[in-house]
Design a protein around this motif. Structure first.
Motif, PDB file in Angstrom:
ATOM      1  N   MET A  47       0.844  -1.176   0.000  1.00 35.65           N
ATOM      2  CA  MET A  47       0.000   0.000   0.000  1.00 35.65           C
ATOM      3  C   MET A  47       0.887   1.235   0.000  1.00 35.65           C
ATOM      4  SD  MET A  47      -2.802   1.179   2.759  1.00 35.65           S
ATOM      5  CE  MET A  47      -3.712   2.648   2.405  1.00 35.65           C
ATOM      6  N   MET A  48       0.507   2.177  -0.818  1.00 34.53           N
ATOM      7  CA  MET A  48       1.240   3.432  -0.911  1.00 34.53           C
ATOM      8  C   MET A  48       0.677   4.410   0.126  1.00 34.53           C
ATOM      9  SD  MET A  48       3.460   5.304  -2.676  1.00 34.53           S
ATOM     10  CE  MET A  48       3.555   5.217  -4.443  1.00 34.53           C
ATOM     11  N   PHE A  49       1.553   4.946   0.950  1.00 33.15           N
ATOM     12  CA  PHE A  49       1.143   5.937   1.938  1.00 33.15           C
ATOM     13  C   PHE A  49       1.404   7.317   1.372  1.00 33.15           C
ATOM     14  CE2 PHE A  49       1.839   2.215   4.494  1.00 33.15           C
ATOM     15  CZ  PHE A  49       0.799   2.268   5.411  1.00 33.15           C
ATOM     16  N   ARG A  50       0.375   8.153   1.397  1.00 37.88           N
ATOM     17  CA  ARG A  50       0.520   9.530   0.942  1.00 37.88           C
ATOM     18  C   ARG A  50      -0.074  10.457   1.987  1.00 37.88           C
ATOM     19  NH1 ARG A  50      -1.722   8.822  -5.056  1.00 37.88           N
ATOM     20  NH2 ARG A  50      -2.430   6.904  -4.179  1.00 37.88           N
ATOM     21  N   ILE A  51       0.562  11.595   2.150  1.00 42.86           N
ATOM     22  CA  ILE A  51       0.050  12.619   3.047  1.00 42.86           C
ATOM     23  C   ILE A  51       0.099  13.954   2.322  1.00 42.86           C
ATOM     24  CG2 ILE A  51       0.652  11.453   5.216  1.00 42.86           C
ATOM     25  CD1 ILE A  51       3.135  13.306   5.294  1.00 42.86           C
ATOM     26  N   ASP A  52      -0.672  14.892   2.820  1.00 42.62           N
ATOM     27  CA  ASP A  52      -0.705  16.231   2.249  1.00 42.62           C
ATOM     28  C   ASP A  52      -0.204  17.202   3.307  1.00 42.62           C
ATOM     29  OD1 ASP A  52      -1.196  18.679   1.103  1.00 42.62           O
ATOM     30  OD2 ASP A  52      -3.368  18.402   0.934  1.00 42.62           O
ATOM     31  N   PRO A  53       1.056  17.634   3.197  1.00 41.94           N
ATOM     32  CA  PRO A  53       1.610  18.533   4.210  1.00 41.94           C
ATOM     33  C   PRO A  53       0.924  19.896   4.252  1.00 41.94           C
ATOM     34  CG  PRO A  53       3.228  18.084   2.473  1.00 41.94           C
ATOM     35  CD  PRO A  53       2.019  17.266   2.187  1.00 41.94           C
ATOM     36  N   GLU A  75      -5.417  18.942   8.360  1.00 40.37           N
ATOM     37  CA  GLU A  75      -5.455  17.713   9.144  1.00 40.37           C
ATOM     38  C   GLU A  75      -4.034  17.332   9.552  1.00 40.37           C
ATOM     39  OE1 GLU A  75      -7.476  13.295   8.895  1.00 40.37           O
ATOM     40  OE2 GLU A  75      -6.922  14.300   7.035  1.00 40.37           O
ATOM     41  N   PRO A  76      -3.818  17.059  10.843  1.00 42.40           N
ATOM     42  CA  PRO A  76      -2.470  16.674  11.284  1.00 42.40           C
ATOM     43  C   PRO A  76      -1.946  15.465  10.505  1.00 42.40           C
ATOM     44  CG  PRO A  76      -3.882  17.100  13.171  1.00 42.40           C
ATOM     45  CD  PRO A  76      -4.768  17.120  11.947  1.00 42.40           C
ATOM     46  N   LEU A  77      -0.640  15.445  10.310  1.00 40.06           N
ATOM     47  CA  LEU A  77      -0.013  14.392   9.513  1.00 40.06           C
ATOM     48  C   LEU A  77      -0.278  13.004  10.086  1.00 40.06           C
ATOM     49  CD1 LEU A  77       3.395  16.155   8.767  1.00 40.06           C
ATOM     50  CD2 LEU A  77       1.383  16.011   7.291  1.00 40.06           C
ATOM     51  N   PHE A  78      -0.204  12.865  11.403  1.00 40.00           N
ATOM     52  CA  PHE A  78      -0.411  11.529  11.989  1.00 40.00           C
ATOM     53  C   PHE A  78      -1.848  11.068  11.746  1.00 40.00           C
ATOM     54  CE2 PHE A  78      -2.221  13.790  15.571  1.00 40.00           C
ATOM     55  CZ  PHE A  78      -3.129  12.893  16.123  1.00 40.00           C
ATOM     56  N   GLU A  79      -2.817  11.995  11.759  1.00 36.14           N
ATOM     57  CA  GLU A  79      -4.201  11.626  11.499  1.00 36.14           C
ATOM     58  C   GLU A  79      -4.398  11.214  10.048  1.00 36.14           C
ATOM     59  OE1 GLU A  79      -6.863  14.687  12.838  1.00 36.14           O
ATOM     60  OE2 GLU A  79      -6.289  14.405  14.925  1.00 36.14           O
ATOM     61  N   GLN A  80      -3.647  11.827   9.144  1.00 39.10           N
ATOM     62  CA  GLN A  80      -3.712  11.421   7.738  1.00 39.10           C
ATOM     63  C   GLN A  80      -3.213   9.987   7.579  1.00 39.10           C
ATOM     64  OE1 GLN A  80      -2.251  14.247   4.753  1.00 39.10           O
ATOM     65  NE2 GLN A  80      -2.290  15.837   6.324  1.00 39.10           N
ATOM     66  N   LEU A  81      -2.138   9.647   8.280  1.00 40.34           N
ATOM     67  CA  LEU A  81      -1.615   8.277   8.220  1.00 40.34           C
ATOM     68  C   LEU A  81      -2.611   7.284   8.813  1.00 40.34           C
ATOM     69  CD1 LEU A  81       2.129   8.816   9.189  1.00 40.34           C
ATOM     70  CD2 LEU A  81       1.231   8.083   6.985  1.00 40.34           C
ATOM     71  N   LEU A 105       9.180   4.676   7.036  1.00 40.34           N
ATOM     72  CA  LEU A 105       8.035   5.438   6.541  1.00 40.34           C
ATOM     73  C   LEU A 105       8.244   6.933   6.759  1.00 40.34           C
ATOM     74  CD1 LEU A 105       5.306   5.379   5.198  1.00 40.34           C
ATOM     75  CD2 LEU A 105       4.258   4.986   7.448  1.00 40.34           C
ATOM     76  N   ALA A 106       8.796   7.295   7.908  1.00 40.16           N
ATOM     77  CA  ALA A 106       9.066   8.712   8.184  1.00 40.16           C
ATOM     78  C   ALA A 106      10.021   9.287   7.138  1.00 40.16           C
ATOM     79  CB  ALA A 106       9.640   8.879   9.582  1.00 40.16           C
ATOM     80  N   GLN A 107      11.044   8.530   6.812  1.00 37.04           N
ATOM     81  CA  GLN A 107      12.011   8.990   5.812  1.00 37.04           C
ATOM     82  C   GLN A 107      11.351   9.106   4.435  1.00 37.04           C
ATOM     83  OE1 GLN A 107      15.445   6.463   5.351  1.00 37.04           O
ATOM     84  NE2 GLN A 107      16.620   8.067   4.364  1.00 37.04           N
ATOM     85  N   ALA A 108      10.542   8.127   4.069  1.00 39.60           N
ATOM     86  CA  ALA A 108       9.894   8.143   2.758  1.00 39.60           C
ATOM     87  C   ALA A 108       8.916   9.315   2.619  1.00 39.60           C
ATOM     88  CB  ALA A 108       9.157   6.825   2.519  1.00 39.60           C
ATOM     89  N   LEU A 109       8.235   9.646   3.724  1.00 39.38           N
ATOM     90  CA  LEU A 109       7.249  10.729   3.694  1.00 39.38           C
ATOM     91  C   LEU A 109       7.835  12.080   4.094  1.00 39.38           C
ATOM     92  CD1 LEU A 109       4.233   8.889   5.352  1.00 39.38           C
ATOM     93  CD2 LEU A 109       4.584   9.355   2.921  1.00 39.38           C
ATOM     94  N   GLU A 110       9.106  12.048   4.491  1.00 35.89           N
ATOM     95  CA  GLU A 110       9.794  13.264   4.938  1.00 35.89           C
ATOM     96  C   GLU A 110       9.083  13.910   6.114  1.00 35.89           C
ATOM     97  OE1 GLU A 110      10.317  15.673   1.415  1.00 35.89           O
ATOM     98  OE2 GLU A 110      11.873  14.343   0.651  1.00 35.89           O
ATOM     99  N   VAL A 111       8.774  13.072   7.116  1.00 34.00           N
ATOM    100  CA  VAL A 111       8.168  13.547   8.358  1.00 34.00           C
ATOM    101  C   VAL A 111       9.006  13.035   9.524  1.00 34.00           C
ATOM    102  CG1 VAL A 111       5.833  13.629   7.391  1.00 34.00           C
ATOM    103  CG2 VAL A 111       6.590  11.572   8.609  1.00 34.00           C
TER     104      VAL A 111
END
Length: 117
Positions: A1-7, A11-17, A42-48
């Motif tokens: 599954m691809m994880f994507r977030i919208d910085p 909505e807080p980033l953790f809630e998006q995850l 995952l943090a590195q991939a999403l830059e969070v």
């Protein structure tokens, strides 16, 4: 599954995850016993920050969707696939109505969030 977030989202980033994993479990994209990416990976991939991912995983653990074990990571223990077709049809209707009213995606999302409170 691809994880994507919208910085840029409110909505807080953790809630998006958390939401992505919930949806993945509900749609059957994430199966029982499936291992989620490691928090650091995952943090590195999403830059969070890694604590953002850890917080999301802890919320999912508290909800019973994942099991966290030191050295094993996060394992999906979630519920069976949910029937989302009615929700998906309603979303399609909402999108058509929002476009007809010339609402932006952000404005539409705000309306939905307010309605769900």
């Amino acid at each position: 599954m691809m994880f994507r977030i919208d910085p840029t989202s409110d909505e807080p980033l953790f809630e998006q995850l958390v939401a992505r994993v919930r949806i993945g479990v509900a749609k059957g994209e994430l199966a029982h016993g499936e291992r989620l990416p490691g928090a650091r990976e995952l943090a590195q991939a999403l830059e969070v920050n890694v604590h953002t991912v850890l917080k999301a995983y802890q919320v999912l653990r508290d909800e019973g969707l994942v099991d966290l074990r030191r050295g094993r990571g996060a394992i999906v223990t979630g519920r069976a696939q949910a029937e989302l077709s009615a929700v998906e049809r309603a979303i399609d209707d909402l999108i058509r109505a929002a476009k007809a009213a010339h609402l932006s995606p952000d404005a539409t999302a705000t309306l939905v969030k307010e309605a769900m409170r």
